[in-house]
Design a protein around this motif. Structure first.
Motif, mmCIF file in Angstrom:
data_model
loop_
_atom_site.group_PDB
_atom_site.id
_atom_site.type_symbol
_atom_site.label_atom_id
_atom_site.label_comp_id
_atom_site.label_asym_id
_atom_site.label_seq_id
_atom_site.Cartn_x
_atom_site.Cartn_y
_atom_site.Cartn_z
ATOM 1 N N LEU A 5 0.827 -1.195 0.000
ATOM 2 C CA LEU A 5 0.000 0.000 0.000
ATOM 3 C C LEU A 5 0.871 1.259 0.000
ATOM 4 O O LEU A 5 0.512 2.266 -0.621
ATOM 5 C CB LEU A 5 -0.918 0.008 1.223
ATOM 6 N N ALA A 6 2.011 1.203 0.686
ATOM 7 C CA ALA A 6 2.897 2.358 0.766
ATOM 8 C C ALA A 6 3.844 2.473 -0.424
ATOM 9 O O ALA A 6 4.446 3.527 -0.639
ATOM 10 C CB ALA A 6 3.711 2.300 2.064
ATOM 11 N N ASP A 7 3.974 1.416 -1.205
ATOM 12 C CA ASP A 7 4.908 1.364 -2.326
ATOM 13 C C ASP A 7 4.380 2.185 -3.502
ATOM 14 O O ASP A 7 3.341 1.873 -4.073
ATOM 15 C CB ASP A 7 5.108 -0.093 -2.733
ATOM 16 N N THR A 8 5.105 3.216 -3.876
ATOM 17 C CA THR A 8 4.681 4.088 -4.985
ATOM 18 C C THR A 8 5.513 3.905 -6.240
ATOM 19 O O THR A 8 5.283 4.608 -7.230
ATOM 20 C CB THR A 8 4.762 5.559 -4.552
ATOM 21 N N LEU A 18 -10.990 11.043 -7.854
ATOM 22 C CA LEU A 18 -9.816 11.179 -7.001
ATOM 23 C C LEU A 18 -8.594 11.629 -7.780
ATOM 24 O O LEU A 18 -7.775 12.403 -7.275
ATOM 25 C CB LEU A 18 -9.525 9.852 -6.305
ATOM 26 N N GLY A 19 -8.461 11.126 -9.001
ATOM 27 C CA GLY A 19 -7.260 11.432 -9.761
ATOM 28 C C GLY A 19 -6.043 10.737 -9.171
ATOM 29 O O GLY A 19 -6.117 10.088 -8.121
ATOM 30 N N THR A 20 -4.912 10.914 -9.825
ATOM 31 C CA THR A 20 -3.692 10.239 -9.365
ATOM 32 C C THR A 20 -3.306 10.665 -7.960
ATOM 33 O O THR A 20 -3.003 9.826 -7.095
ATOM 34 C CB THR A 20 -2.534 10.520 -10.328
ATOM 35 N N ASP A 21 -3.326 11.956 -7.687
ATOM 36 C CA ASP A 21 -2.925 12.445 -6.361
ATOM 37 C C ASP A 21 -3.873 11.941 -5.279
ATOM 38 O O ASP A 21 -3.437 11.564 -4.188
ATOM 39 C CB ASP A 21 -2.888 13.973 -6.353
#
Length: 281
Positions: free
Chosen positions: A119-122, A247-250
């Motif tokens: 979940l934290a991996d971007t 929501l969009g990417t951000d």
């Protein structure tokens, strides 16, 4: 033998329509009388199904064809010993191998830590940011996260409150029971966060799920048709969300970061719970 949610609909016991799926769904057979099977599944009371249709559904998923679990043994079990063995089994499955293969990293504490990390991996392809970069896929990922924690494969709160009740009854494990109640609240917080109220399609999905669960407390005849209508409406929501992408990417990145932090809190409680169980197993 219903929609497992992982790979599309399976044979539906409400309609007995065979559908494609690689995984089954367990139901309880409360009784068989002549050509009628009484199934305990979904609704508050067992409901009738023709034996012929039940057999078709039971045979319809190749991987789980004719899967059967039955209760055996003496009626005079040593409940204290059984409870201790159950607790020891919980510790073993949460901390060690389950299947004995590479998929074990997805189970127990290892799987929980893996979920928090992804979940934290971007950046990597295993992170949810890239895995669910497509808006429609993101919607499906959020709803599946909610349902797996609150609806399917157990009871609400990832079944932790129910397990806490077992620990209370088992005796001598009140500290662990309290931790698992907290863990249940933490997992429910993850589920709620996955369906934020300010996103119309996700908020509507939560409403549909809530109504569906209420209908399960009615009899089958009263609830089944309405449930099918709710499911039909829910099936349209991923496409609607994907087209709007509110929501969009951000926004997706921010929500995933929030979910990652909530999962980390739940994992810390799980680790504490296992330590307390290990002392009493």
């Amino acid at each position: 033998m219903r929609d497992c949610g992982r790979c599309g609909p399976a044979p539906d016991l409400l309609t007995a329509r065979p559908r494609r799926c690689r995984a089954g769904h367990e139901v309880a057979v409360a009784g068989i009388e002549g050509d009628t099977v009484y199934l305990d599944d979904q609704f508050d009371q067992p409901y009738e199904m023709p034996l012929e249709l039940f057999m078709a559904a039971w045979s319809g998923v190749r991987k789980d064809r004719h899967h059967l679990v039955s209760i055996t043994g003496s009626a005079h079990a040593d409940l204290g010993r059984a409870a201790s063995e159950a607790v020891a089994g919980t510790v073993a499955k949460l901390t060690g191998p389950v299947l004995g293969n590479n998929f074990d990293v997805n189970f127990g504490l290892s799987g929980m830590r893996r979920l928090a990390a992804q979940l934290a991996d971007t950046t990597t392809k295993t992170g949810w940011a890239r895995r669910f970069a497509d808006p429609e896929a993101f919607f499906i990922g959020m709803t599946r996260l909610h349902d797996c924690l609150e609806i399917e494969y157990g009871a609400p709160g990832a079944m932790r409150p129910l397990y806490a009740g077992f620990l209370d009854e088992a005796g001598g494990r009140q500290a662990a029971a309290e931790v698992y109640r907290e863990a249940g609240s933490a997992w429910s917080a993850v589920a709620r966060a996955a369906l934020p109220a300010h996103v119309p399609q996700l908020a509507r999905y939560r409403e549909l799920v809530s109504e569906r669960e209420e209908l399960k407390l009615t009899d089958r005849a009263a609830g089944a048709v309405r449930i099918q209508r709710l499911d039909a409406e829910a099936a349209k929501l991923p496409g609607e969300y994907g087209a709007a992408d509110q929501l969009g990417t951000d926004g997706r990145m921010a929500l995933l970061a929030e979910l990652g932090a909530l999962v980390e809190q739940a994992v810390r409680l799980e680790e504490r719970g296992v330590e307390l169980l290990r002392r009493t197993a």
